[in-house]
Design an enzyme around this catalytic site. Structure first.
Site, PDB file in Angstrom:
ATOM      1  N   ALA A 123      12.089 -62.281 -40.096  1.00 33.80           N
ATOM      2  CA  ALA A 123      11.119 -61.488 -40.509  1.00 33.80           C
ATOM      3  C   ALA A 123       9.841 -61.315 -39.142  1.00 33.80           C
ATOM      4  CB  ALA A 123      10.275 -61.919 -41.636  1.00 33.80           C
ATOM      5  N   PRO A 127       3.542 -53.878 -41.858  1.00 39.80           N
ATOM      6  CA  PRO A 127       2.804 -52.374 -41.940  1.00 39.80           C
ATOM      7  C   PRO A 127       2.545 -51.896 -40.477  1.00 39.80           C
ATOM      8  CG  PRO A 127       2.257 -53.721 -43.838  1.00 39.80           C
ATOM      9  CD  PRO A 127       2.684 -54.628 -42.761  1.00 39.80           C
ATOM     10  N   GLU A 363      16.706 -53.019 -35.998  1.00 37.74           N
ATOM     11  CA  GLU A 363      16.628 -53.767 -35.053  1.00 37.74           C
ATOM     12  C   GLU A 363      16.470 -52.814 -33.630  1.00 37.74           C
ATOM     13  OE1 GLU A 363      19.716 -56.830 -34.578  1.00 37.74           O
ATOM     14  OE2 GLU A 363      19.514 -57.202 -36.823  1.00 37.74           O
TER      15      GLU A 363
HETATM   16  C1  FAD Z   1      16.672 -51.233 -44.785  1.00 41.07           C
HETATM   17  C2  FAD Z   1      15.754 -52.128 -43.579  1.00 41.07           C
HETATM   18  C3  FAD Z   1      15.895 -53.345 -43.440  1.00 41.07           C
HETATM   19  C4  FAD Z   1      15.176 -53.939 -42.423  1.00 41.07           C
HETATM   20  N1  FAD Z   1      15.393 -55.520 -42.256  1.00 41.07           N
HETATM   21  C5  FAD Z   1      14.650 -55.943 -41.490  1.00 41.07           C
HETATM   22  C6  FAD Z   1      14.486 -57.258 -41.343  1.00 41.07           C
HETATM   23  O1  FAD Z   1      15.353 -57.999 -41.925  1.00 41.07           O
HETATM   24  N2  FAD Z   1      13.605 -57.897 -40.549  1.00 41.07           N
HETATM   25  C7  FAD Z   1      12.512 -57.280 -40.108  1.00 41.07           C
HETATM   26  O2  FAD Z   1      11.675 -57.730 -39.199  1.00 41.07           O
HETATM   27  N3  FAD Z   1      12.616 -55.870 -39.899  1.00 41.07           N
HETATM   28  C8  FAD Z   1      13.639 -55.309 -40.771  1.00 41.07           C
HETATM   29  N4  FAD Z   1      13.422 -53.898 -40.867  1.00 41.07           N
HETATM   30  C9  FAD Z   1      12.206 -53.158 -39.989  1.00 41.07           C
HETATM   31  C10 FAD Z   1      13.214 -52.311 -38.915  1.00 41.07           C
HETATM   32  O3  FAD Z   1      13.510 -52.997 -37.933  1.00 41.07           O
HETATM   33  C11 FAD Z   1      12.102 -51.179 -38.416  1.00 41.07           C
HETATM   34  O4  FAD Z   1      12.042 -50.200 -39.576  1.00 41.07           O
HETATM   35  C12 FAD Z   1      12.377 -50.521 -37.304  1.00 41.07           C
HETATM   36  O5  FAD Z   1      12.242 -51.267 -36.247  1.00 41.07           O
HETATM   37  C13 FAD Z   1      11.338 -49.377 -37.157  1.00 41.07           C
HETATM   38  O6  FAD Z   1       9.976 -49.485 -37.424  1.00 41.07           O
HETATM   39  P1  FAD Z   1       9.162 -48.466 -38.348  1.00 41.07           P
HETATM   40  O7  FAD Z   1      10.026 -48.375 -39.614  1.00 41.07           O
HETATM   41  O8  FAD Z   1       7.917 -49.009 -38.429  1.00 41.07           O
HETATM   42  O9  FAD Z   1       9.338 -47.219 -37.594  1.00 41.07           O
HETATM   43  P2  FAD Z   1       8.100 -46.650 -36.438  1.00 41.07           P
HETATM   44  O10 FAD Z   1       7.793 -47.751 -35.541  1.00 41.07           O
HETATM   45  O11 FAD Z   1       6.978 -46.263 -37.362  1.00 41.07           O
HETATM   46  O12 FAD Z   1       8.654 -45.396 -35.797  1.00 41.07           O
HETATM   47  C14 FAD Z   1       9.058 -44.107 -36.511  1.00 41.07           C
HETATM   48  C15 FAD Z   1       9.700 -43.171 -35.657  1.00 41.07           C
HETATM   49  O13 FAD Z   1       8.997 -43.106 -34.416  1.00 41.07           O
HETATM   50  C16 FAD Z   1       9.757 -43.342 -33.350  1.00 41.07           C
HETATM   51  N5  FAD Z   1       9.262 -44.018 -32.218  1.00 41.07           N
HETATM   52  C17 FAD Z   1       8.093 -45.243 -32.349  1.00 41.07           C
HETATM   53  N6  FAD Z   1       8.072 -45.427 -31.203  1.00 41.07           N
HETATM   54  C18 FAD Z   1       8.441 -44.570 -30.377  1.00 41.07           C
HETATM   55  C19 FAD Z   1       8.471 -44.641 -28.881  1.00 41.07           C
HETATM   56  N7  FAD Z   1       7.853 -45.432 -28.098  1.00 41.07           N
HETATM   57  N8  FAD Z   1       9.053 -43.823 -28.172  1.00 41.07           N
HETATM   58  C20 FAD Z   1       9.951 -42.708 -29.168  1.00 41.07           C
HETATM   59  N9  FAD Z   1      10.036 -42.895 -30.460  1.00 41.07           N
HETATM   60  C21 FAD Z   1       9.251 -43.974 -31.129  1.00 41.07           C
HETATM   61  C22 FAD Z   1      10.928 -44.307 -33.904  1.00 41.07           C
HETATM   62  O14 FAD Z   1      12.140 -44.278 -33.048  1.00 41.07           O
HETATM   63  C23 FAD Z   1      11.202 -43.722 -35.250  1.00 41.07           C
HETATM   64  O15 FAD Z   1      12.070 -42.518 -35.001  1.00 41.07           O
HETATM   65  C24 FAD Z   1      14.288 -53.398 -41.771  1.00 41.07           C
HETATM   66  C25 FAD Z   1      14.267 -51.947 -41.998  1.00 41.07           C
HETATM   67  C26 FAD Z   1      14.921 -51.187 -42.839  1.00 41.07           C
HETATM   68  C27 FAD Z   1      14.462 -49.545 -43.224  1.00 41.07           C
END
Ligand code: FAD
Length: 385
Positions: A123, A127, A363
């Protein structure tokens, strides 16, 4: 294509395929529909020693590496990637202990993961901290008797089902990412509860849940490695685990390709089988090329991890980006080839298309990983200039 995998690796891959076809295939649609965690299958995987594959022999594992883990993930994903990700998340949850833990920590946690008695989870996401994982807010204040955790992690795979959680926390909140540390929190620790269980587009049978820490006291001996190293440990962990996501994507794409070929060999329109139509043939050929290229890159990245190479960030990211984009294209085309039937839940390809999407997001989203690859290219150019 021959990937020159060893006899032992082939045995592991074949066993994973057998389990996937015999145990997972009959229930995958139902698990997906009911969003039910696949506990019975996890037990089957444990009984078949699948969780031992990625654990060193001295901790009751079989001593396999990244490639062995990838082969299992690929075969499970070919049938159902919810099962694959639930399995893989256990590896993700214990790699930090494996790489940076004390002997005592390894003896305490790894044998239980190896036997499948307890599942692991990792983890970091919160948010406020998704792609910008350095923006975590969960704190771990040093107090008498250990660290007091406060904060919320979101979207955690195996959340609520796992018993061993590697959690990235701020042991020094004045230092940001340089004040982050990795700590193990066991289920049932007072102050550790589970929040929202997510309802998802794909990988619906896997558990994705919030972890909530409210004055949760964790013993000092659960801290992994040195305080302040948590962010670096997490980034190294992803370097090691991304070929696994690539193989998840390869498995999904392989399953979709096979389903599309089967369908095209049976469906007759305009008095001919779809498979004899050049447009469909071209689509299938392109899908097969994508799958094989993705597999080649994924196995190469996994082998690089296993070689102990110092820096695998770029190759590992490339394998994940390429394979996940390929999986999205291949599964979308599989639905297209199956036409209206492919859009229905009676056929597996709609699930595969839904499942493929997540491999482009977690990831490290593909956009963020492309940024990282571009930064490495710039650095490389600057070094050679
Ligand atoms: C089903 C599922 C399982 C998961 N499992 C785990 C887990 O086991 N452990 C854990 O820690 N996390 C987990 N996650 C979290 C996951 O790694 C994050 O959702 C992911 O890293 C993206 O972060 P975010 O959802 O906050 O999207 P955001 O960071 O808000 O991004 C939203 C969009 O903006 C784009 N974006 C953001 N910053 C940039 C940038 N600098 N340049 C270009 N584009 C950008 C992204 O590519 C994306 O398209 C999980 C998520 C899901 C949906």
């Amino acid at each position: 294509m021959d990937y020159f995998i060893s006899e032992q690796q082939q045995t592991i891959k074949s066993l994973a395929r057998k389990l996937a076809e015999e145990r997972v295939l009959p229930v995958r649609a139902e698990l997906d529909e009911k969003e039910e965690f696949p506990w019975a299958i996890i037990k089957d995987l444990a009984d078949a020693d699948m969780f031992r594959v990625f654990i060193p022999e001295e901790y009751e594992g079989l001593g396999g590496g990244c490639l062995e883990l990838c082969l299992v993930i690929e075969e499970l994903s070919r049938v159902c990637s919810s099962v694959a990700v639930s399995y893989a998340a256990s590896a993700l949850g214990c790699f930090t202990v494996m790489d940076y833990g004390t002997e005592e920590q390894k003896r305490r946690f790894l044998p239980d993961i190896a036997s499948g008695k307890r599942l692991g989870a990792f983890a970091i996401t919160e948010p406020t901290a998704g792609s910008d994982a350095s923006n975590i807010k969960t704190t771990a204040e040093k107090v008498e008797g250990g660290y007091l955790l406060n904060g919320t992690k979101q979207f955690i795979t195996n959340g609520g089902e796992a018993e061993i959680y590697t959690v990235i926390v701020l042991t020094d909140k004045t230092k940001g990412a340089r004040g982050a540390s990795a700590i193990i929190v066991e289920k049932d620790t007072p102050g550790f509860t589970f929040g929202k269980k997510e309802k998802k587009l794909g990988i619906r049978a896997s558990a994705t849940r919030e972890l909530v820490f409210r004055n949760c006291l964790v013993p000092e001996e659960n801290l992994i490695g040195r305080p302040g190293m948590g962010f670096i440990q997490a980034m190294r962990l992803f370097d090691r685990s991304r070929p696994g996501i690539a193989c998840q994507a390869v498995g999904i794409a392989q399953g979709a390709l096979e389903a599309a070929v089967d369908y095209a060999q049976q469906r007759v329109q305009f008095n001919q089988l779809l498979i004899s139509m050049p447009v469909v043939q071209n689509m299938l050929a392109d899908m097969a090329i994508q799958v094989e290229a993705a597999r080649a890159l994924a196995y190469a990245a996994a082998r690089m991890v296993d070689s102990g190479a110092r820096n695998v960030s770029e190759e590992s990211a490339m394998s994940k980006v390429f394979a996940s984009d390929a999986a999205m294209k291949v599964t979308t085309n599989a639905v297209q080839i199956c036409g209206g039937a492919g859009y229905m839940k009676d056929y597996p390809v709609e699930k595969m298309m839904r499942d493929a999407k997540i491999t482009q997001i977690y990831e490290g989203s593909n956009e963020v990983l492309r940024n990282a690859i571009a930064v490495s290219l710039r650095k490389r150019k600057a070094r050679t200039a």
